[in-house]
Design a protein around this motif. Structure first.
Motif, PDB file in Angstrom:
ATOM      1  N   VAL A  44      61.273   0.635  51.482  1.00  0.00           N
ATOM      2  CA  VAL A  44      60.095   0.900  52.309  1.00  0.00           C
ATOM      3  C   VAL A  44      58.856   0.238  51.700  1.00  0.00           C
ATOM      4  N   PHE A  45      58.693   0.352  50.379  1.00  0.00           N
ATOM      5  CA  PHE A  45      57.568  -0.289  49.695  1.00  0.00           C
ATOM      6  C   PHE A  45      57.535  -1.782  50.004  1.00  0.00           C
ATOM      7  N   SER A  46      58.703  -2.425  49.948  1.00  0.00           N
ATOM      8  CA  SER A  46      58.764  -3.871  50.196  1.00  0.00           C
ATOM      9  C   SER A  46      58.428  -4.203  51.646  1.00  0.00           C
ATOM     10  N   VAL A  47      58.867  -3.364  52.579  1.00  0.00           N
ATOM     11  CA  VAL A  47      58.524  -3.574  53.996  1.00  0.00           C
ATOM     12  C   VAL A  47      57.023  -3.486  54.191  1.00  0.00           C
ATOM     13  N   LEU A  48      56.407  -2.464  53.619  1.00  0.00           N
ATOM     14  CA  LEU A  48      54.968  -2.257  53.787  1.00  0.00           C
ATOM     15  C   LEU A  48      54.165  -3.386  53.152  1.00  0.00           C
ATOM     16  N   LEU A 132      66.008  -5.105  50.398  1.00  0.00           N
ATOM     17  CA  LEU A 132      64.656  -5.456  49.970  1.00  0.00           C
ATOM     18  C   LEU A 132      64.064  -6.403  51.004  1.00  0.00           C
ATOM     19  N   CYS A 133      62.924  -6.029  51.542  1.00  0.00           N
ATOM     20  CA  CYS A 133      62.236  -6.874  52.520  1.00  0.00           C
ATOM     21  C   CYS A 133      61.333  -7.859  51.789  1.00  0.00           C
ATOM     22  N   VAL A 134      61.469  -9.140  52.108  1.00  0.00           N
ATOM     23  CA  VAL A 134      60.638 -10.171  51.477  1.00  0.00           C
ATOM     24  C   VAL A 134      59.968 -11.055  52.530  1.00  0.00           C
ATOM     25  N   GLY A 135      59.998 -10.591  53.785  1.00  0.00           N
ATOM     26  CA  GLY A 135      59.385 -11.347  54.874  1.00  0.00           C
ATOM     27  C   GLY A 135      58.776 -10.428  55.906  1.00  0.00           C
ATOM     28  N   GLN A 136      58.394 -11.001  57.041  1.00  0.00           N
ATOM     29  CA  GLN A 136      57.668 -10.249  58.062  1.00  0.00           C
ATOM     30  C   GLN A 136      58.530  -9.954  59.274  1.00  0.00           C
ATOM     31  N   TYR A 137      58.222  -8.815  59.924  1.00  0.00           N
ATOM     32  CA  TYR A 137      58.957  -8.367  61.099  1.00  0.00           C
ATOM     33  C   TYR A 137      58.204  -8.606  62.405  1.00  0.00           C
ATOM     34  N   ASN A 138      57.116  -9.366  62.380  1.00  0.00           N
ATOM     35  CA  ASN A 138      56.328  -9.575  63.590  1.00  0.00           C
ATOM     36  C   ASN A 138      57.146 -10.190  64.718  1.00  0.00           C
ATOM     37  N   ASP A 139      57.951 -11.205  64.398  1.00  0.00           N
ATOM     38  CA  ASP A 139      58.763 -11.854  65.440  1.00  0.00           C
ATOM     39  C   ASP A 139      59.848 -10.910  65.953  1.00  0.00           C
ATOM     40  N   LEU A 226      71.264 -12.158  65.272  1.00  0.00           N
ATOM     41  CA  LEU A 226      70.064 -12.782  64.740  1.00  0.00           C
ATOM     42  C   LEU A 226      70.424 -13.702  63.578  1.00  0.00           C
ATOM     43  N   PRO A 227      69.512 -14.584  63.190  1.00  0.00           N
ATOM     44  CA  PRO A 227      69.775 -15.463  62.031  1.00  0.00           C
ATOM     45  C   PRO A 227      70.019 -14.654  60.768  1.00  0.00           C
ATOM     46  N   LYS A 228      70.736 -15.242  59.835  1.00  0.00           N
ATOM     47  CA  LYS A 228      71.129 -14.538  58.616  1.00  0.00           C
ATOM     48  C   LYS A 228      69.936 -14.113  57.765  1.00  0.00           C
ATOM     49  N   GLU A 229      68.773 -14.706  58.016  1.00  0.00           N
ATOM     50  CA  GLU A 229      67.585 -14.338  57.249  1.00  0.00           C
ATOM     51  C   GLU A 229      67.210 -12.877  57.426  1.00  0.00           C
ATOM     52  N   TYR A 230      67.646 -12.263  58.521  1.00  0.00           N
ATOM     53  CA  TYR A 230      67.315 -10.858  58.774  1.00  0.00           C
ATOM     54  C   TYR A 230      68.226  -9.885  58.017  1.00  0.00           C
ATOM     55  N   GLU A 244      74.040 -18.158  39.662  1.00  0.00           N
ATOM     56  CA  GLU A 244      73.854 -17.878  41.076  1.00  0.00           C
ATOM     57  C   GLU A 244      72.934 -18.912  41.724  1.00  0.00           C
ATOM     58  N   LYS A 245      73.042 -19.044  43.033  1.00  0.00           N
ATOM     59  CA  LYS A 245      72.208 -19.983  43.770  1.00  0.00           C
ATOM     60  C   LYS A 245      70.823 -19.381  44.006  1.00  0.00           C
ATOM     61  N   ALA A 246      69.858 -20.263  44.221  1.00  0.00           N
ATOM     62  CA  ALA A 246      68.495 -19.814  44.515  1.00  0.00           C
ATOM     63  C   ALA A 246      68.458 -19.205  45.918  1.00  0.00           C
ATOM     64  N   LEU A 247      67.545 -18.280  46.115  1.00  0.00           N
ATOM     65  CA  LEU A 247      67.381 -17.643  47.417  1.00  0.00           C
ATOM     66  C   LEU A 247      66.820 -18.653  48.410  1.00  0.00           C
ATOM     67  N   PRO A 248      67.447 -18.817  49.581  1.00  0.00           N
ATOM     68  CA  PRO A 248      66.943 -19.786  50.563  1.00  0.00           C
ATOM     69  C   PRO A 248      65.554 -19.408  51.073  1.00  0.00           C
ATOM     70  N   ALA A 249      64.814 -20.389  51.520  1.00  0.00           N
ATOM     71  CA  ALA A 249      63.496 -20.144  52.094  1.00  0.00           C
ATOM     72  C   ALA A 249      63.646 -19.421  53.436  1.00  0.00           C
ATOM     73  N   GLY A 250      62.690 -18.584  53.750  1.00  0.00           N
ATOM     74  CA  GLY A 250      62.654 -17.929  55.055  1.00  0.00           C
ATOM     75  C   GLY A 250      63.392 -16.610  55.144  1.00  0.00           C
ATOM     76  N   VAL A 251      64.003 -16.150  54.045  1.00  0.00           N
ATOM     77  CA  VAL A 251      64.721 -14.875  54.080  1.00  0.00           C
ATOM     78  C   VAL A 251      63.736 -13.728  54.314  1.00  0.00           C
ATOM     79  N   ILE A 252      64.121 -12.808  55.188  1.00  0.00           N
ATOM     80  CA  ILE A 252      63.286 -11.653  55.512  1.00  0.00           C
ATOM     81  C   ILE A 252      63.789 -10.392  54.830  1.00  0.00           C
ATOM     82  N   LEU A 253      65.110 -10.214  54.800  1.00  0.00           N
ATOM     83  CA  LEU A 253      65.692  -9.026  54.181  1.00  0.00           C
ATOM     84  C   LEU A 253      66.872  -9.420  53.312  1.00  0.00           C
ATOM     85  N   ILE A 254      66.853  -8.972  52.054  1.00  0.00           N
ATOM     86  CA  ILE A 254      67.986  -9.155  51.150  1.00  0.00           C
ATOM     87  C   ILE A 254      68.792  -7.864  51.146  1.00  0.00           C
TER      88      ILE A 254
END
Length: 333
Positions: A44-48, A132-139, A226-230, A244-254
């Protein structure tokens, strides 16, 4: 069913609300017991933190939370605008519903969430607590899902290849249920909860992941993928430490699937370190990471410490690993 579910709620309590007069609220839900309150709180903290333009009402379904967990949630609401409501079920709430393998009735929590929230909202996001949320849910919240029961993200390729033939999913799709964006109106109108429960009654003993597989069978042609970024799936210990591989750009939720969770000290990967960067800024920062118990966890932790340059601690944990493994072997001889 909705009335039955409402009568099965032992207690509903809004434990905090710092939203003020906000009307445009995004509803977010979890099914947890108190042992997963920490994971939920950091999620929740990460989403906020990553969605400052949105206002969230979090709904927690499950067993009673401890006073410590509640106090940390209240602290979170002092940091961000937030409402949190808890729902605890009566002991007899799931009486008569099938028990599936080693799983408890907790697998039914998310199936009942849309019914209980039907009078409050027409859409709800469901998350597992190991996310863990690392992006936005606006879309996401502006997405037209009027013709679908829910949105989800396809599981990894190897999971689809294995489970689609077993479950007879002709589409070739198999979604992971750790993230769901539920259209409550369609869920209720299509009697989804009963359909999934009936699938569990008939075939639940054949399922490895009962509620997830039943959801896939029932909603195969009602789900918007939806795309895997979600719902970007990672297994912390699938790769060797430092490989391990680097986290791809554009990820919203891990989504940290697998036995090793990001609050385990022996995770030791870049995605575990990312999680910890949120952990140490959250109200749960005062709780130490879980330490290794089994010899395999000790061995992994020793390697993590070595990789991070803490050689003395690494040697100590490698010694603990050796001693524990030898003792375990002797007790089994």
């Amino acid at each position: 069913m909705a009335n039955i579910l409402h009568s099965s709620i032992k207690n509903r309590e809004e434990i905090v609300n710092s939203l003020g007069t906000e009307k445009d609220v995004v509803h977010l839900s979890f099914g947890i017991n108190d042992s997963y309150a920490r994971g939920m709180g950091i999620a929740v903290f990460s989403v906020l933190e990553n969605n400052p333009d949105l206002r969230f009402h979090v709904h927690l379904f499950g067993t009673t939370l401890s006073n410590e967990s509640i106090s940390r949630i209240i602290e979170l609401a002092k940091m961000f605008p937030l409402a949190v409501t808890t729902y605890t079920f009566k002991d007899e709430a799931f009486q008569g519903l099938p028990m599936v393998g080693r799983y408890t009735h907790a697998i039914y929590y998310r199936l009942f969430i849309p019914l209980i929230l039907a009078d409050i909202t027409d859409k709800v996001i469901y998350l597992d607590a190991d996310t863990l949320c690392v992006g936005q849910y606006n879309d996401l919240i502006t997405l037209d899902i009027s013709q679908h029961t829910l949105c989800a993200v396809n599981d990894e390729k190897r999971a689809r290849a294995k489970l689609c033939p077993v479950l007879k999913l002709t589409s070739g799709n198999y979604f992971n249920s750790g993230f769901l964006y539920i259209n409550i109106e369609k869920w209720v109108a299509r009697d989804t909860t009963n359909r999934v429960i009936n699938e569990l009654r008939e075939n639940g003993d054949k399922f490895k992941f009962p509620d997830q597989e039943a959801l896939n069978v029932v909603l195969e042609h009602e789900t918007l993928l939806l795309p895997k970024e979600y719902n970007y799936i990672v297994d912390i210990i699938y790769k060797r430490v430092g490989h391990e591989k680097a986290l791809p750009a554009g990820v919203i939720l891990i989504h940290y699937t697998g036995k090793c969770k990001p609050w385990h000290s022996w995770g030791g990967s870049n995605v575990a370190d990312l999680y910890y960067s949120y952990y140490e800024r959250s109200p749960w920062r005062g709780i130490s990471l879980d330490m290794p118990v089994s010899y395999k966890e000790m061995k992994r932790y020793a390697r993590v410490l070595w990789f991070k340059g803490d050689y003395l601690s690494s040697v100590k944990w490698m010694a603990k690993y050796m001693n524990t493994k030898v003792f375990r072997k002797r007790t089994h001889d």
